[in-house]
Design a protein around this motif. Structure first.
Motif, PDB file in Angstrom:
ATOM      1  N   UNK A   1     -18.112  -4.008  -9.427  1.00 37.31           N
ATOM      2  CA  UNK A   1     -16.976  -4.062  -8.511  1.00 37.31           C
ATOM      3  C   UNK A   1     -16.988  -2.835  -7.612  1.00 37.31           C
ATOM      4  N   UNK A   2     -16.510  -3.014  -6.390  1.00 43.96           N
ATOM      5  CA  UNK A   2     -16.395  -1.903  -5.447  1.00 43.96           C
ATOM      6  C   UNK A   2     -14.981  -1.880  -4.899  1.00 43.96           C
ATOM      7  N   UNK A   3     -14.370  -0.713  -4.927  1.00 49.34           N
ATOM      8  CA  UNK A   3     -13.043  -0.523  -4.362  1.00 49.34           C
ATOM      9  C   UNK A   3     -13.167   0.485  -3.231  1.00 49.34           C
ATOM     10  N   UNK A   4     -12.777   0.086  -2.032  1.00 47.85           N
ATOM     11  CA  UNK A   4     -12.851   0.966  -0.867  1.00 47.85           C
ATOM     12  C   UNK A   4     -11.432   1.179  -0.343  1.00 47.85           C
ATOM     13  N   UNK A   5     -11.051   2.436  -0.245  1.00 46.76           N
ATOM     14  CA  UNK A   5      -9.742   2.786   0.288  1.00 46.76           C
ATOM     15  C   UNK A   5      -9.933   3.686   1.496  1.00 46.76           C
TER      16      UNK A   5
ATOM     17  N   UNK B   1       0.831  -1.178   0.000  1.00 46.82           N
ATOM     18  CA  UNK B   1       0.000   0.000   0.000  1.00 46.82           C
ATOM     19  C   UNK B   1       0.875   1.242   0.000  1.00 46.82           C
ATOM     20  N   UNK B   2       0.326   2.305  -0.486  1.00 52.54           N
ATOM     21  CA  UNK B   2       1.035   3.577  -0.565  1.00 52.54           C
ATOM     22  C   UNK B   2       1.055   4.262   0.793  1.00 52.54           C
ATOM     23  N   UNK B   3       1.997   5.189   0.963  1.00 47.26           N
ATOM     24  CA  UNK B   3       2.076   5.953   2.195  1.00 47.26           C
ATOM     25  C   UNK B   3       0.773   6.690   2.466  1.00 47.26           C
ATOM     26  N   UNK B   4       0.244   6.509   3.650  1.00 46.56           N
ATOM     27  CA  UNK B   4      -1.001   7.161   4.018  1.00 46.56           C
ATOM     28  C   UNK B   4      -2.233   6.328   3.770  1.00 46.56           C
ATOM     29  N   UNK B   5      -2.104   5.237   3.000  1.00 43.28           N
ATOM     30  CA  UNK B   5      -3.241   4.359   2.750  1.00 43.28           C
ATOM     31  C   UNK B   5      -3.324   3.348   3.898  1.00 43.28           C
ATOM     32  N   UNK B   6      -4.413   3.418   4.657  1.00 41.53           N
ATOM     33  CA  UNK B   6      -4.576   2.540   5.810  1.00 41.53           C
ATOM     34  C   UNK B   6      -5.206   1.204   5.437  1.00 41.53           C
ATOM     35  N   UNK B   7      -6.028   1.207   4.400  1.00 41.78           N
ATOM     36  CA  UNK B   7      -6.694  -0.027   3.971  1.00 41.78           C
ATOM     37  C   UNK B   7      -7.165   0.126   2.537  1.00 41.78           C
TER      38      UNK B   7
ATOM     39  N   UNK C   1      -2.237  10.725  -3.609  1.00 36.63           N
ATOM     40  CA  UNK C   1      -2.540   9.519  -4.388  1.00 36.63           C
ATOM     41  C   UNK C   1      -3.305   9.876  -5.669  1.00 36.63           C
ATOM     42  N   UNK C   2      -4.275  10.794  -5.575  1.00 37.33           N
ATOM     43  CA  UNK C   2      -5.077  11.158  -6.741  1.00 37.33           C
ATOM     44  C   UNK C   2      -4.231  11.798  -7.842  1.00 37.33           C
ATOM     45  N   UNK C   3      -3.053  12.304  -7.511  1.00 39.79           N
ATOM     46  CA  UNK C   3      -2.140  12.892  -8.502  1.00 39.79           C
ATOM     47  C   UNK C   3      -1.064  11.901  -8.961  1.00 39.79           C
ATOM     48  N   UNK C   4      -1.145  10.662  -8.478  1.00 38.16           N
ATOM     49  CA  UNK C   4      -0.083   9.685  -8.756  1.00 38.16           C
ATOM     50  C   UNK C   4      -0.319   8.895 -10.040  1.00 38.16           C
ATOM     51  N   UNK C   5       0.740   8.292 -10.509  1.00 37.54           N
ATOM     52  CA  UNK C   5       0.667   7.407 -11.672  1.00 37.54           C
ATOM     53  C   UNK C   5      -0.188   6.181 -11.351  1.00 37.54           C
ATOM     54  N   UNK C   6      -0.115   5.701 -10.132  1.00 34.63           N
ATOM     55  CA  UNK C   6      -0.920   4.537  -9.734  1.00 34.63           C
ATOM     56  C   UNK C   6      -2.410   4.835  -9.906  1.00 34.63           C
ATOM     57  N   UNK C   7      -2.850   6.027  -9.509  1.00 35.44           N
ATOM     58  CA  UNK C   7      -4.258   6.370  -9.667  1.00 35.44           C
ATOM     59  C   UNK C   7      -4.612   6.553 -11.136  1.00 35.44           C
ATOM     60  N   UNK C   8      -3.686   7.060 -11.927  1.00 36.36           N
ATOM     61  CA  UNK C   8      -3.938   7.187 -13.380  1.00 36.36           C
ATOM     62  C   UNK C   8      -4.230   5.819 -13.994  1.00 36.36           C
ATOM     63  N   UNK C   9      -3.563   4.784 -13.491  1.00 36.03           N
ATOM     64  CA  UNK C   9      -3.828   3.429 -13.986  1.00 36.03           C
ATOM     65  C   UNK C   9      -5.223   2.958 -13.576  1.00 36.03           C
ATOM     66  N   UNK C  10      -5.639   3.308 -12.370  1.00 36.89           N
ATOM     67  CA  UNK C  10      -6.991   2.962 -11.923  1.00 36.89           C
ATOM     68  C   UNK C  10      -8.021   3.656 -12.822  1.00 36.89           C
TER      69      UNK C  10
END
Length: 83
Positions: free
Chosen positions: A20-24, A1-7, A35-44
């Motif tokens: 599908x449901x994704x809960x963060x 998980x990324x920094x700051x992501x608790x679950x 996270x919303x500005x990250x490359x990982x979120x761009x993939x989502x």
């Protein structure tokens, strides 16, 4: 998980398997913003764009989190039921 992501949890609907449901859960709004500005979120987002229907997205916030202490305090104030 990324920094700051608790679950992070993913669920699939039993009756509608294409749903599908994704809960963060994030430690702070700043961590989520990062996270919303990250490359990982761009993939989502790229995966969401492949959906046959427009995805529903919610951002829920919780001001405080309490555990058993709050539950115990609430149970201590329960009035007995009257016959």
């Amino acid at each position: 998980m990324r920094g700051g992501c608790l679950a992070c949890r993913a669920y699939q609907d039993i009756e509608e398997p294409e749903v599908l449901t994704l809960i963060q859960e994030w430690a702070s709004w700043d961590a989520l913003e990062h996270y919303l500005r990250s490359e990982a979120f761009r993939r989502v987002v790229a995966v969401m764009e492949l959906a046959s229907e427009r995805p529903e997205i919610w951002f829920d916030t919780i001001e405080t989190r309490e555990g058993f202490e709050r539950l115990s305090a609430g149970l201590d104030t329960v009035e007995p039921e009257r016959p």
